[in-house]
Enzyme design. Structure first.
Site, short mmCIF file in Angstrom:
data_model
loop_
_atom_site.label_atom_id
_atom_site.label_comp_id
_atom_site.label_asym_id
_atom_site.label_seq_id
_atom_site.Cartn_x
_atom_site.Cartn_y
_atom_site.Cartn_z
N GLU A 276 -50.42 16.20 -26.92
CA GLU A 276 -50.79 17.53 -27.42
C GLU A 276 -51.35 17.43 -28.84
O GLU A 276 -52.26 18.17 -29.21
CB GLU A 276 -49.57 18.45 -27.38
N CYS A 296 -45.31 24.12 -22.79
CA CYS A 296 -44.13 23.44 -22.26
C CYS A 296 -43.06 24.41 -21.76
O CYS A 296 -42.12 23.98 -21.11
CB CYS A 296 -43.55 22.50 -23.30
N SER A 316 -52.48 24.48 -23.80
CA SER A 316 -52.62 23.03 -23.77
C SER A 316 -52.62 22.59 -22.30
O SER A 316 -51.93 23.18 -21.47
CB SER A 316 -51.43 22.40 -24.49
N LYS A 355 -37.45 26.43 -15.28
CA LYS A 355 -37.84 25.05 -14.94
C LYS A 355 -37.69 24.80 -13.43
O LYS A 355 -38.32 23.91 -12.88
CB LYS A 355 -37.00 24.04 -15.72
N GLU A 358 -40.91 26.00 -12.19
CA GLU A 358 -41.94 25.07 -12.63
C GLU A 358 -41.93 23.81 -11.76
O GLU A 358 -42.99 23.33 -11.35
CB GLU A 358 -41.69 24.69 -14.10
N GLU A 363 -49.28 22.59 -9.06
CA GLU A 363 -50.08 21.93 -10.11
C GLU A 363 -49.35 20.74 -10.70
O GLU A 363 -49.94 19.91 -11.39
CB GLU A 363 -50.35 22.89 -11.27
FE1 HC0 Z 1 -36.91 22.84 -23.49
FE2 HC0 Z 1 -38.76 21.14 -23.30
S1 HC0 Z 1 -37.77 21.74 -25.26
S2 HC0 Z 1 -38.99 23.32 -22.70
O1 HC0 Z 1 -37.05 24.22 -24.59
O2 HC0 Z 1 -41.38 21.16 -24.55
O3 HC0 Z 1 -35.84 23.81 -20.91
O4 HC0 Z 1 -34.20 21.83 -24.39
O5 HC0 Z 1 -36.54 20.32 -21.92
O6 HC0 Z 1 -39.76 19.99 -20.62
O7 HC0 Z 1 -38.52 18.34 -24.20
C1 HC0 Z 1 -36.14 23.49 -21.94
C2 HC0 Z 1 -35.15 22.29 -24.02
C3 HC0 Z 1 -37.07 21.08 -22.57
C4 HC0 Z 1 -39.46 20.43 -21.66
C5 HC0 Z 1 -38.62 19.34 -23.82
C6 HC0 Z 1 -40.42 21.14 -24.00
#
Ligand code: HC0
Ligand code: SF4
Length: 572
Positions: A276, A296, A316, A355, A358, A363
């Site tokens: 990134e 993210c 991104s 997540k 996700e 994708e």
């Molecule tokens: Fe997060 Fe991540 S920081 S989104 O907040 O970028 O869930 O803890 O794992 O993938 O590394 C959440 C936390 C993560 C991802 C990372 C990011």
């Protein structure tokens, strides 16, 4: 200021303060099932009644006035509260023993505190089917007590409004528009509604059994990775302090559960910074597709897809860190270890319920294999540890497996709002300056202000304007200010949950009686910053295992292979 008396104690509070808040100031606890500091201020549950003169009034919406004389615990008050709790229990699906919120349910706790041993009235429960079609969230309206907290957080804090009231009287319920399943609504899966639900009406879609099945399958190599924020939340499930850092114990526990490798999503956070950061420098030098927006957080990605599709080009193209790690495990790592990627099962332990959604996105796959096979929340991991009878508090500390468990302080702070921006700045600045920097802590991007702006003079003379927002209501403000032309930025970090991942929808639910005294967002973030400080390497580009991964496998950041494996496009 106004002065009033509560239970014979004089107290001075600012005008506009409610009686409930005034009582809290002098240590008098008034129970409530609907009020929640900074989230919900209705007076629907009536548990918080107090006596003022001859009347019983709801203290959460009653403004303290000069000379008021309030009694919070007379027999009349206690009996009124008991009746309200009894009535609430009477039309609540009481599956306490098998409910995920057993022993952490605000209704159950109140019933216990008010010595309720029998449910006196046998009320009718408005029949409602369980909605479990979302990849992330399950709703059971038969357990809902209509407190309205989920609606408040979804509408006022997140500005998503996926849920609202429908029906009247006995039929009043929390619903999506046209009663569609939540998974077909504009819900972004942030899970903030779960975090405020006082009972078990909302919870994550569980994947625990899928993971046990994979662990028990002799043909599978089961690899686990843990997100930054999990290490400062997990201990709370075992009565350790809020925000206590339990990284080493968590790793030991995961080995005892039977995972073949224990890797760290923080490694992939470092990898994300390489990708990134390079993307940012390229866009800045070409002056195109700015601002660059982080991608993210899957709740945020869904939010922009639904609400600002015209800005999707600004996201991104990087996959989120745990997806990147899944992709590296199923390609390079599989190759080095001589394992068929089809036999690898990757589990992500995340503080997040989005997540889960996700992980299932088309994708985010490579050659027909999903990068990630299962996502468990911090709470689900705790459940597995309990099921195995592991004495978590007594575990010895262990280290992550290498190389995909080696990470830096920059990776750790991803879990707090501003962390991704700070990690990116550490690398981008140093790469441009071509020298090591001593001062690497960027205070301007830390803290809980909803929208944080920071300008950084880069070594090449350019100024980088960054903005950080957490909570989707704040994200909306930032995007609207860009759309109207009022603001212009180069880099935007957005996390859907207030405070960032430390306060994600998959984190332990802080018991109601602790919530007013401890702000988990603050304490957990502190835990991450202290881990950052304690680590020998604190900049992503200095991670030796990352450098080796580029040398042995990926080539250049943003190169051909990196693009194939680590980047994607969102086109909803
Ligand atoms: Fe997060 Fe991540 S920081 S989104 O907040 O970028 O869930 O803890 O794992 O993938 O590394 C959440 C936390 C993560 C991802 C990372 C990011
Ligand atoms: Fe609203 Fe988030 Fe809950 Fe979806 S998950 S209903 S967006 S609060």
């Amino acid at each position: 200021m106004v002065s009033l008396t509560i239970d014979g104690i004089k107290v001075e509070v600012e005008k506009g303060t409610t009686v409930l808040e005034a009582a809290k100031k002098i240590g008098i606890k008034i129970p409530s099932l609907c009020y929640l500091k900074d989230i919900n201020k209705p007076s629907s549950c009536r548990v918080c009644v107090v006596e003022v003169g001859p009347r019983l009034l709801a203290s959460c919406s009653l403004e303290a006035t000069e000379g008021m004389d309030v009694k919070t615990n007379t027999r009349k008050v206690r009996e009124a509260r008991k009746t309200v709790i009894q009535l609430t229990l009477s039309n609540h699906k009481r599956e306490c023993l098998s409910c995920g919120r057993n022993i952490n349910c605000e209704l159950q706790t109140l019933a216990e505190e008010y010595n309720i041993r029998d449910v006196e009235y046998e009320g009718e429960i408005a029949a409602s089917a369980i909605d479990d079609l979302s990849a992330s969230i399950v709703r059971d309206n038969e357990k809902c007590i209509a407190c309205g907290r989920c609606i408040s957080v979804c509408s006022n804090i997140q500005t998503v409004s996926a849920i609202g009231w429908s029906g009247r009287g006995f039929e009043t319920r929390v619903s999506t528009p046209y009663e569609r399943p939540l998974g077909e609504s504009n819900c972004v899966n942030c899970g903030q509604c779960i975090m405020v639900c006082p009972v078990g009406a909302l919870h994550e879609k569980e994947n625990i059994q899928d993971v046990w099945n994979a662990i028990d399958d002799e043909n599978k190599v089961v690899i686990v990775q843990t997100a930054p924020a999990v290490r400062v939340g997990l201990g709370e499930e075992f009565d350790l302090g809020v925000g206590e850092r339990v990284t080493g114990k968590m790793v030991s526990a995961l080995r005892r559960l039977g995972f073949d490798n224990v890797f760290d999503t923080d490694f992939a956070a470092d990898l994300t910074i390489m990708e990134e950061g390079t993307e940012l420098l390229t866009r800045v030098s070409k002056g195109e597709k700015l601002p660059l927006m982080t991608s993210c957080c899957p709740g945020w990605v869904k939010f922009i897809e639904h609400n600002y599709p015209e800005m999707l080009d600004h996201l991104s193209t990087c996959k989120s860190p745990h997806q990147m790690l899944g992709a590296v495990i199923k390609s390079h790592y599989a190759n080095v270890m001589g394992i068929d990627p089809k036999n690898i099962y990757v589990v992500s332990i995340m503080p997040c319920v989005a997540k889960k959604f996700e992980g299932e996105r088309e994708e985010l796959s490579n050659e027909g294999l999903q990068d990630i096979d299962a996502v468990l929340t911090t709470r689900e991991l705790a459940q597995m540890i309990k099921e195995m009878g592991i004495n978590f508090a007594k575990l010895e500390e262990e280290e992550f497996d290498h190389p995909l468990g080696e990470s830096t302080g920059a990776g750790v702070i991803f879990g707090a709002t501003g962390g991704v921006a700070e990690a990116a700045l550490r690398t981008v600045y140093e790469v441009l300056a071509e020298k090591d920097l001593e001062q690497i802590e960027y205070e301007a991007v830390r803290g809980l202000e909803g929208v944080k702006e920071a300008s950084l003079e880069l070594p090449n003379g350019q100024t980088l304007n960054a903005v950080i927002a957490h909570g989707l209501g704040n994200a909306r403000k930032v995007l609207d200010s860009i759309k109207s032309g009022e603001k212009s930025y180069d880099f935007i970090e957005i996390m859907a949950c207030p405070g960032g991942c430390v306060n994600g929808g998959g984190q332990p639910i802080i018991k109601a009686h602790l919530r007013d005294d401890v702000d988990a967002k603050v304490v957990r973030a502190k835990g991450l910053y202290s881990e950052d400080k304690a680590l020998p390497i604190r900049k992503s580009h200095k991670n030796p295992s990352i450098q080796k991964l580029y040398k042995d496998f990926l080539g250049e950041p943003n190169g051909h292979l990196a693009h194939e494996l680590l980047h994607t496009h969102y086109v909803k």
